[in-house]
Each structure stands twice: as structure tokens, then as C-alpha cells.
Design a protein around this motif. Structure first.
Motif, PDB file in Angstrom:
ATOM      1  N   CYS A 214     -39.761  38.770  -0.742  1.00 34.30           N
ATOM      2  CA  CYS A 214     -40.336  39.789  -1.627  1.00 34.30           C
ATOM      3  C   CYS A 214     -40.270  41.181  -1.006  1.00 34.30           C
ATOM      4  CB  CYS A 214     -41.782  39.429  -1.956  1.00 34.30           C
ATOM      5  SG  CYS A 214     -41.959  37.957  -2.997  1.00 34.30           S
ATOM      6  N   SER A 215     -40.577  41.283   0.288  1.00 35.33           N
ATOM      7  CA  SER A 215     -40.523  42.579   0.971  1.00 35.33           C
ATOM      8  C   SER A 215     -39.098  43.106   1.025  1.00 35.33           C
ATOM      9  CB  SER A 215     -41.079  42.441   2.392  1.00 35.33           C
ATOM     10  OG  SER A 215     -42.434  42.050   2.358  1.00 35.33           O
ATOM     11  N   TYR A 216     -38.158  42.221   1.268  1.00 40.91           N
ATOM     12  CA  TYR A 216     -36.746  42.603   1.325  1.00 40.91           C
ATOM     13  C   TYR A 216     -36.283  43.144  -0.020  1.00 40.91           C
ATOM     14  CZ  TYR A 216     -31.673  41.937   1.406  1.00 40.91           C
ATOM     15  OH  TYR A 216     -30.320  42.113   1.290  1.00 40.91           O
ATOM     16  N   GLU A 217     -36.610  42.434  -1.094  1.00 39.69           N
ATOM     17  CA  GLU A 217     -36.186  42.847  -2.427  1.00 39.69           C
ATOM     18  C   GLU A 217     -36.729  44.237  -2.770  1.00 39.69           C
ATOM     19  OE1 GLU A 217     -35.880  38.393  -4.485  1.00 39.69           O
ATOM     20  OE2 GLU A 217     -37.672  39.625  -4.770  1.00 39.69           O
ATOM     21  N   GLN A 222     -35.861  50.018  -3.572  1.00 34.91           N
ATOM     22  CA  GLN A 222     -36.312  51.383  -3.278  1.00 34.91           C
ATOM     23  C   GLN A 222     -35.141  52.250  -2.836  1.00 34.91           C
ATOM     24  OE1 GLN A 222     -39.305  52.756  -3.827  1.00 34.91           O
ATOM     25  NE2 GLN A 222     -38.445  54.718  -3.160  1.00 34.91           N
ATOM     26  N   GLU A 223     -34.195  51.676  -2.101  1.00 33.45           N
ATOM     27  CA  GLU A 223     -33.019  52.431  -1.667  1.00 33.45           C
ATOM     28  C   GLU A 223     -32.181  52.870  -2.860  1.00 33.45           C
ATOM     29  OE1 GLU A 223     -30.162  54.245   0.805  1.00 33.45           O
ATOM     30  OE2 GLU A 223     -32.238  53.623   1.145  1.00 33.45           O
ATOM     31  N   ALA A 224     -31.986  51.973  -3.828  1.00 32.94           N
ATOM     32  CA  ALA A 224     -31.233  52.329  -5.035  1.00 32.94           C
ATOM     33  C   ALA A 224     -31.949  53.441  -5.798  1.00 32.94           C
ATOM     34  CB  ALA A 224     -31.054  51.099  -5.921  1.00 32.94           C
ATOM     35  N   LEU A 225     -33.274  53.361  -5.875  1.00 34.12           N
ATOM     36  CA  LEU A 225     -34.060  54.386  -6.555  1.00 34.12           C
ATOM     37  C   LEU A 225     -33.908  55.737  -5.874  1.00 34.12           C
ATOM     38  CD1 LEU A 225     -36.194  55.151  -8.704  1.00 34.12           C
ATOM     39  CD2 LEU A 225     -37.949  54.482  -7.043  1.00 34.12           C
ATOM     40  N   GLY A 231     -29.541  50.342 -10.187  1.00 34.87           N
ATOM     41  CA  GLY A 231     -29.790  49.007  -9.669  1.00 34.87           C
ATOM     42  C   GLY A 231     -29.043  48.771  -8.379  1.00 34.87           C
ATOM     43  N   VAL A 232     -29.170  47.569  -7.856  1.00 39.33           N
ATOM     44  CA  VAL A 232     -28.530  47.211  -6.591  1.00 39.33           C
ATOM     45  C   VAL A 232     -28.082  45.755  -6.639  1.00 39.33           C
ATOM     46  CG1 VAL A 232     -30.770  46.609  -5.545  1.00 39.33           C
ATOM     47  CG2 VAL A 232     -28.823  47.153  -4.067  1.00 39.33           C
ATOM     48  N   ILE A 248     -35.489  50.025 -11.734  1.00 40.29           N
ATOM     49  CA  ILE A 248     -34.390  49.519 -10.912  1.00 40.29           C
ATOM     50  C   ILE A 248     -34.224  48.015 -11.120  1.00 40.29           C
ATOM     51  CG2 ILE A 248     -33.551  49.174  -8.556  1.00 40.29           C
ATOM     52  CD1 ILE A 248     -33.461  52.069  -9.448  1.00 40.29           C
ATOM     53  N   THR A 249     -32.992  47.590 -11.379  1.00 41.26           N
ATOM     54  CA  THR A 249     -32.704  46.163 -11.484  1.00 41.26           C
ATOM     55  C   THR A 249     -32.124  45.672 -10.155  1.00 41.26           C
ATOM     56  OG1 THR A 249     -32.162  46.459 -13.822  1.00 41.26           O
ATOM     57  CG2 THR A 249     -31.573  44.361 -12.819  1.00 41.26           C
ATOM     58  N   TYR A 250     -32.778  44.682  -9.596  1.00 42.65           N
ATOM     59  CA  TYR A 250     -32.352  44.077  -8.330  1.00 42.65           C
ATOM     60  C   TYR A 250     -31.565  42.803  -8.629  1.00 42.65           C
ATOM     61  CZ  TYR A 250     -32.857  41.142  -4.131  1.00 42.65           C
ATOM     62  OH  TYR A 250     -32.618  40.301  -3.067  1.00 42.65           O
ATOM     63  N   TYR A 251     -30.343  42.733  -8.098  1.00 40.34           N
ATOM     64  CA  TYR A 251     -29.504  41.550  -8.249  1.00 40.34           C
ATOM     65  C   TYR A 251     -29.159  41.005  -6.865  1.00 40.34           C
ATOM     66  CZ  TYR A 251     -28.453  43.434 -12.954  1.00 40.34           C
ATOM     67  OH  TYR A 251     -28.534  43.935 -14.227  1.00 40.34           O
TER      68      TYR A 251
END
Length: 294
Positions: A214-217, A222-225, A231-232, A248-251
Motif C-alpha cells: 500500500c505504501s509503495y502504491e 504521488q510521483e505521477a501526480l 497515471g503510472v 491518478i490511476t495506478y497500474y
């Protein structure tokens, strides 16, 4: 071509370094018993060629079943950490490399984002070998106009970044778990049961591992934002997932050691997870049902 920050820009593919194209690149594929799936983009990562845990046969089967305009190899395709300790490279691992090079030869744009296990390739970012472009990261524009950061993700892993010795220690324990996974699935194959990942099951039941994921995601999203992206797409943690963090969509495309998953984009820009063992199990069940009905 590469920008100063390591991001990838579109560039023409180059021929093999020797200038000579191997004969096997032009050999026809075995006639498939199913039509190929056509995608705009496919992402795979964490194949870990050079290790016994790599499910190379399943990956080759998947790659033979798809056609795509762009294939992203999102890091840890080759496991340099393990290969330094001892050489392990069966022909099935060669077949993965052959399949990827054939796709590049036949018009698929192949982009290799180096990860931490194949970090030796990072020095060659910006070059192209056999039609495969090497990069530190990329920005992918989806068919619906969204811009996605494509990165392996180890830069956002506190263990890899700040305690490299702990990462190696964890890698050793993880290797033992994968060996157990191999034996477990060997028994399942003899019982004519489909592949099922014991190691992935164990990881999802460990509370600390869940908190780490969860912390990693959140860190990757946040980096993409911060870059003004939509998204990333990443790998690294061997956990396929699609999640929303605000706008942001995380994939995460998962891996080909435990879950054997990929991300695919259709012509409209929709991105989904392909769980290949589950699809193979359904396919096998369908065959058995058809045989019983005949």
C-alpha cells in the motif's frame, strides 16, 4: 532518443549490432489453434529470466497469443543478481528472448525499462539492440489521450533505495519460497491441476507485506501526480493491481514468477489485467467439457 532525465522519446528501431538478421527471426510460427488477441499496448515485467522461478513457458504461450503495436518490458526481465551467483539459463528462457525479438522484427515497438535486477542495462539507456529500445522510464500516451509514467518502480522502494543489503537478504528468503512454489506446482501438474502460486498466496496473507504494498502504491502514484501525468504503470512488487488515487490511476502489471499477469490496452485506451494462469485453466476446463460432451 532520450531526454536529460532519462525519459524515452520515439526513435526508429536499429538493426542488430552485427548488421545480420538471424534466420530464425523469419521462420513462421506454429499454426495457432486460437486467433491472436490484438491489443494497442502490452506491459509485462518481473520475468526474472535466469532463475528457476521464472514461468518462461507460460510467458511464451502468452506472447504467442497476442499482437500489439507496443510492448513494454517494465524491468527485471533478466535477473542479474541471481546470474552473478550461478548460471541458470534453460532453452525456455532463450525462447522468451527469441519471441520478444521476433515481435520487434515484425513491427512491434519494444521498449525495455531497466529494473533493479537488470540494472546493468541502465548504462545503455537510449540505445537500441535488435529492435529493442532501452530506457530508464517512458511516458506512454494512451488511445484516450491519458499520459502514463512507465517505470519499474524500484526507485520508490525504501528497502531497495536505503537498505540494499536487506533487499539482498529478502531476495534469498524469497528464493526459498519460490523453490517451494516450483515443487508445489510440480505436484499439481502431475495431478493434472492448473498452475497456482503458493508464494503469491503467502505474501498476500502477511500483514507487513500488505502494508508495504500500500505504501509503495501511494508513493508511485504521488510521483505521477507531481509530474502532471494521469497515471503510472509499474512492476517491481509482483502484485498486479489497478487502483485510483484521487485523479491518478495506478497500474501494476504483476510478474511472471508468481501471478503470471500482464496489462493490456485496447484500441479505445481501456487498460485491464490479464491473468494468464486463470485463462489457461478456463481454456482447459472448456476442452475437458467439450471432450466429455463428444
Amino acid at each position: 532518443m532520450q531526454t536529460d532525465d532519462g525519459s524515452l522519446l520515439t526513435r526508429p528501431l536499429l538493426p542488430l549490432a552485427s548488421g545480420k538478421i538471424p534466420d530464425w527471426l523469419d521462420l513462421p510460427d506454429p499454426k495457432p489453434f486460437r486467433p491472436k488477441r490484438k491489443y494497442r499496448t502490452v506491459w509485462i515485467s518481473d520475468v526474472h529470466l535466469g532463475t528457476r522461478g521464472c514461468n518462461a513457458e507460460l510467458l511464451v504461450d502468452f506472447l504467442r497469443s497476442v499482437e500489439c503495436q507496443t510492448l513494454y518490458l517494465v524491468g527485471d526481465i533478466v535477473d542479474g543478481w541471481r546470474l552473478r551467483k550461478g548460471w541458470y539459463w534453460p532453452d525456455a528462457h532463450n525462447e522468451v528472448v527469441r519471441r520478444i525479438l521476433k515481435m520487434a522484427h515484425r513491427g512491434t515497438r519494444v521498449v525495455f525499462i531497466a529494473g533493479n535486477h537488470d540494472e546493468m542495462l541502465r548504462d545503455y539507456a537510449g540505445l537500441s539492440f535488435g529492435g529493442v529500445e532501452l530506457a530508464l522510464e517512458a511516458v506512454h500516451e494512451a488511445a484516450d489521450g491519458r499520459r502514463l509514467l512507465v517505470t519499474h518502480g524500484d526507485a520508490f522502494d525504501g528497502i531497495v533505495l536505503y537498505a540494499r543489503w536487506l533487499a539482498f537478504l529478502g531476495d534469498k528468503a524469497y528464493g526459498l519460497l519460490l523453490r517451494a512454489n516450483i515443487l508445489f506446482n510440480l505436484v499439481r501438474r502431475r495431478l493434472k491441476m492448473p498452475y497456482w502460486s503458493l508464494s503469491a498466496y503467502m505474501k498476500k496473507r502477511v500483514k507487513n507485506a500488505v502494508q508495504y504494498v500500500c505504501s509503495y502504491e501511494e508513493a508511485v502514484a504521488q510521483e505521477a501526480l507531481s509530474r502532471g501525468l494521469d497515471g503510472v504503470v509499474c512492476g517491481h512488487i509482483h502484485c498486479a493491481e489497478i487502483r485510483q488515487f484521487g485523479g491518478i490511476t495506478y497500474y501494476n502489471d504483476g510478474d511472471w514468477v508468481e501471478s503470471c499477469t500482464a496489462l493490456v490496452e485496447d484500441a479505445q485506451g481501456a487498460i485491464t489485467i490479464v491473468d494468464w494462469p486463470s485463462e489457461k485453466a478456463l481454456e482447459q476446463a472448456g476442452k475437458i467439457a467439450a471432450e466429455n460432451a463428444a
